[in-house]
Design a protein around this motif. Structure first.
Motif, PDB file in Angstrom:
ATOM      1  N   GLY A 166      19.965   1.600 -24.103  1.00  0.00           N
ATOM      2  CA  GLY A 166      20.160   0.608 -25.061  1.00  0.00           C
ATOM      3  C   GLY A 166      20.088  -0.837 -24.306  1.00  0.00           C
ATOM      4  N   LYS A 167      20.183  -0.764 -23.171  1.00  0.00           N
ATOM      5  CA  LYS A 167      20.279  -2.456 -22.530  1.00  0.00           C
ATOM      6  C   LYS A 167      18.993  -3.240 -22.729  1.00  0.00           C
ATOM      7  N   ILE A 168      17.805  -2.719 -22.498  1.00  0.00           N
ATOM      8  CA  ILE A 168      16.405  -3.057 -22.815  1.00  0.00           C
ATOM      9  C   ILE A 168      15.640  -2.384 -23.806  1.00  0.00           C
ATOM     10  N   LEU A 169      14.873  -3.399 -24.567  1.00  0.00           N
ATOM     11  CA  LEU A 169      13.837  -2.816 -25.619  1.00  0.00           C
ATOM     12  C   LEU A 169      12.440  -3.214 -24.952  1.00  0.00           C
ATOM     13  N   LEU A 170      11.558  -2.259 -24.589  1.00  0.00           N
ATOM     14  CA  LEU A 170      10.386  -2.499 -23.994  1.00  0.00           C
ATOM     15  C   LEU A 170       9.246  -2.233 -24.945  1.00  0.00           C
ATOM     16  N   GLN A 171       9.660  -1.603 -25.988  1.00  0.00           N
ATOM     17  CA  GLN A 171       8.288  -1.052 -26.953  1.00  0.00           C
ATOM     18  C   GLN A 171       7.830  -2.319 -27.653  1.00  0.00           C
ATOM     19  N   GLY A 172       6.572  -2.396 -27.485  1.00  0.00           N
ATOM     20  CA  GLY A 172       5.528  -3.494 -27.833  1.00  0.00           C
ATOM     21  C   GLY A 172       5.887  -4.615 -27.274  1.00  0.00           C
ATOM     22  N   LYS A 173       6.579  -4.934 -25.889  1.00  0.00           N
ATOM     23  CA  LYS A 173       6.863  -6.219 -25.304  1.00  0.00           C
ATOM     24  C   LYS A 173       5.837  -6.317 -24.277  1.00  0.00           C
ATOM     25  N   LYS A 174       5.514  -7.660 -24.223  1.00  0.00           N
ATOM     26  CA  LYS A 174       4.465  -8.115 -23.124  1.00  0.00           C
ATOM     27  C   LYS A 174       5.335  -8.271 -21.823  1.00  0.00           C
ATOM     28  N   VAL A 175       4.839  -7.450 -20.748  1.00  0.00           N
ATOM     29  CA  VAL A 175       5.139  -7.489 -19.337  1.00  0.00           C
ATOM     30  C   VAL A 175       4.181  -7.563 -18.391  1.00  0.00           C
TER      31      VAL A 175
ATOM     32  N   SER B 166       0.978  -1.220   0.011  1.00  0.00           N
ATOM     33  CA  SER B 166      -0.041  -0.081  -0.162  1.00  0.00           C
ATOM     34  C   SER B 166       0.630   1.173   0.023  1.00  0.00           C
ATOM     35  N   VAL B 167       2.204   1.048   0.127  1.00  0.00           N
ATOM     36  CA  VAL B 167       3.087   2.328  -0.078  1.00  0.00           C
ATOM     37  C   VAL B 167       4.191   1.930  -0.851  1.00  0.00           C
ATOM     38  N   MET B 168       5.170   2.838  -1.130  1.00  0.00           N
ATOM     39  CA  MET B 168       6.148   2.941  -2.008  1.00  0.00           C
ATOM     40  C   MET B 168       7.400   2.254  -1.163  1.00  0.00           C
ATOM     41  N   TRP B 169       8.317   1.567  -1.671  1.00  0.00           N
ATOM     42  CA  TRP B 169       9.568   1.055  -1.051  1.00  0.00           C
ATOM     43  C   TRP B 169      10.714   1.694  -2.032  1.00  0.00           C
ATOM     44  N   ASP B 170      11.827   1.698  -1.552  1.00  0.00           N
ATOM     45  CA  ASP B 170      12.902   2.166  -2.325  1.00  0.00           C
ATOM     46  C   ASP B 170      13.364   1.247  -3.266  1.00  0.00           C
ATOM     47  N   SER B 171      12.882  -0.010  -3.291  1.00  0.00           N
ATOM     48  CA  SER B 171      13.386  -1.001  -4.376  1.00  0.00           C
ATOM     49  C   SER B 171      12.511  -0.794  -5.596  1.00  0.00           C
ATOM     50  N   GLY B 172      11.193  -0.308  -5.409  1.00  0.00           N
ATOM     51  CA  GLY B 172      10.234  -0.235  -6.494  1.00  0.00           C
ATOM     52  C   GLY B 172      10.888   1.316  -7.125  1.00  0.00           C
ATOM     53  N   ILE B 173      11.250   2.353  -6.641  1.00  0.00           N
ATOM     54  CA  ILE B 173      11.739   3.281  -7.170  1.00  0.00           C
ATOM     55  C   ILE B 173      13.005   3.142  -8.213  1.00  0.00           C
ATOM     56  N   VAL B 174      13.805   2.456  -7.455  1.00  0.00           N
ATOM     57  CA  VAL B 174      15.193   1.905  -8.166  1.00  0.00           C
ATOM     58  C   VAL B 174      14.946   1.208  -9.299  1.00  0.00           C
ATOM     59  N   LEU B 175      14.105   0.001  -9.044  1.00  0.00           N
ATOM     60  CA  LEU B 175      13.811  -0.605 -10.598  1.00  0.00           C
ATOM     61  C   LEU B 175      13.116   0.188 -11.560  1.00  0.00           C
ATOM     62  N   GLY B 176      12.262   0.897 -11.108  1.00  0.00           N
ATOM     63  CA  GLY B 176      11.575   1.720 -12.221  1.00  0.00           C
ATOM     64  C   GLY B 176      12.524   2.795 -13.098  1.00  0.00           C
ATOM     65  N   LYS B 177      13.271   3.486 -12.142  1.00  0.00           N
ATOM     66  CA  LYS B 177      14.277   4.152 -12.627  1.00  0.00           C
ATOM     67  C   LYS B 177      15.458   3.647 -13.502  1.00  0.00           C
ATOM     68  N   CYS B 178      15.739   2.383 -12.902  1.00  0.00           N
ATOM     69  CA  CYS B 178      16.677   1.610 -13.741  1.00  0.00           C
ATOM     70  C   CYS B 178      16.260   1.063 -15.103  1.00  0.00           C
ATOM     71  N   LEU B 179      14.753   0.731 -15.192  1.00  0.00           N
ATOM     72  CA  LEU B 179      14.131   0.351 -16.407  1.00  0.00           C
ATOM     73  C   LEU B 179      14.130   1.447 -17.232  1.00  0.00           C
ATOM     74  N   GLU B 180      13.882   2.513 -16.869  1.00  0.00           N
ATOM     75  CA  GLU B 180      13.978   3.889 -17.696  1.00  0.00           C
ATOM     76  C   GLU B 180      15.673   3.956 -18.479  1.00  0.00           C
ATOM     77  N   TYR B 181      16.383   3.776 -17.313  1.00  0.00           N
ATOM     78  CA  TYR B 181      17.768   4.411 -17.576  1.00  0.00           C
ATOM     79  C   TYR B 181      18.209   3.101 -18.626  1.00  0.00           C
ATOM     80  N   SER B 182      17.798   1.915 -18.539  1.00  0.00           N
ATOM     81  CA  SER B 182      18.423   0.741 -19.307  1.00  0.00           C
ATOM     82  C   SER B 182      17.607   0.938 -20.678  1.00  0.00           C
ATOM     83  N   VAL B 183      16.496   1.659 -20.891  1.00  0.00           N
ATOM     84  CA  VAL B 183      15.901   1.903 -22.154  1.00  0.00           C
ATOM     85  C   VAL B 183      16.664   2.858 -22.956  1.00  0.00           C
ATOM     86  N   GLU B 184      16.852   3.709 -22.106  1.00  0.00           N
ATOM     87  CA  GLU B 184      17.661   5.138 -22.609  1.00  0.00           C
ATOM     88  C   GLU B 184      18.952   4.803 -23.168  1.00  0.00           C
TER      89      GLU B 184
END
Length: 272
Positions: free
Chosen positions: A112-121, A92-110
């Motif tokens: 080129g380490k991950i491609l999420l466009q059109g992918k099922k997640v 029901s609340v946020m934890w640091d691991s969620g913030i870190v993972l979300g921003k890591c996904l963003e950084y990884s896409v930027e």
């Protein structure tokens, strides 16, 4: 004491270099393959020293709302601090691991380490939904999941943050780990499974691994972030996961540079 710490760091660097892999699954960045659970736990606690780092560095669990910039927009994540008083309710609340993972996904896409466009997640244990929302903004077709009593808050956050032009899409669905999966999850199997703070008890680990095995194909890449609270439970998870998956740790150097925490670890898993 400093010399001893330096010696430990040297050993850790040597171990990481020996077990480094150029990529794992659909994650195209370097990972450190975990080959020995006990050794992994010792290195994490010795090098990162989580008990000495700041708890909840990026969140305020007493607030009704958490604001964070991601993917070119300001996200506003609703929280329910009062629900923390209910035993077993942590989503029901946020934890640091969620913030870190979300921003890591963003950084990884930027980068080129991950491609999420059109992918099922599929996101497991979505809680407040930040990670799934970021994945949708990065172009993924996301199914955010949690237990039935957690879905109201989750839906609110998805609806209030994924407005206007969104590169991907997001739906919210009930999922209890260990139960059989609906065909919405498995036909087709997801390209990615993500989750944060999903390793918190031995019982939950057993159900989580069962669900991951059913949910993942050879082409599925799992990315999980967790907070370093209990070494025994993390070791239990790694032992169980390594029976079915190759497990690699993403070094903090590859996370978003503004969102790193010594209390958090991120693993990539792919089926053997």
């Amino acid at each position: 004491m400093a010399a001893r710490a330096t010696a430990v760091e040297v050993v850790a660097e040597e171990e990481d270099a020996e077990n480094a892999a150029a990529e794992l699954g659909s994650y195209k960045g370097e990972v450190v393959i975990v080959t020995d659970c006990e050794e992994e736990i010792m290195l994490l606690w010795a090098i990162q020293q989580p008990i000495f780092s700041k708890h909840n560095a990026y969140v305020s669990q007493s607030s009704l709302q958490l604001k964070i910039d991601a993917c070119g927009r300001s996200l506003s994540i609703l929280q329910s601090p009062s629900s923390l008083a209910t035993p077993g309710v942590t989503g029901s609340v946020m934890w640091d691991s969620g913030i870190v993972l979300g921003k890591c996904l963003e950084y990884s896409v930027e980068s080129g380490k991950i491609l999420l466009q059109g992918k099922k997640v599929v996101e497991l244990g979505s809680g407040c939904g930040l990670v799934g929302c970021i994945a949708a903004l990065l172009g993924a077709q996301v199914i955010l999941t949690d237990l039935p009593d957690r879905l109201k808050l989750l839906r609110k956050n998805v609806e209030s943050n994924l407005y206007g032009h969104v590169r991907g899409s997001a739906t919210v669905s009930e999922l209890t780990w260990g139960d059989g999966l609906h065909t919405d999850f498995t036909d087709p199997l997801p390209d990615f499974v993500v989750g944060s703070d999903v390793v918190y008890s031995e019982g939950a680990v057993t159900d989580l691994i069962e669900t991951l095995v059913e949910l993942c194909g050879k082409q599925t890449t799992v990315i999980l972030a967790g907070e370093l609270r209990n070494d025994a439970i993390l070791e239990y998870f790694l032992e169980a996961a390594m029976k079915e998956f190759i497990v690699g740790r993403i070094d903090q150097k590859q996370w978003h540079p503004d969102y790193c925490s010594s209390r958090v670890v991120i693993y990539v898993l792919v089926k053997k």
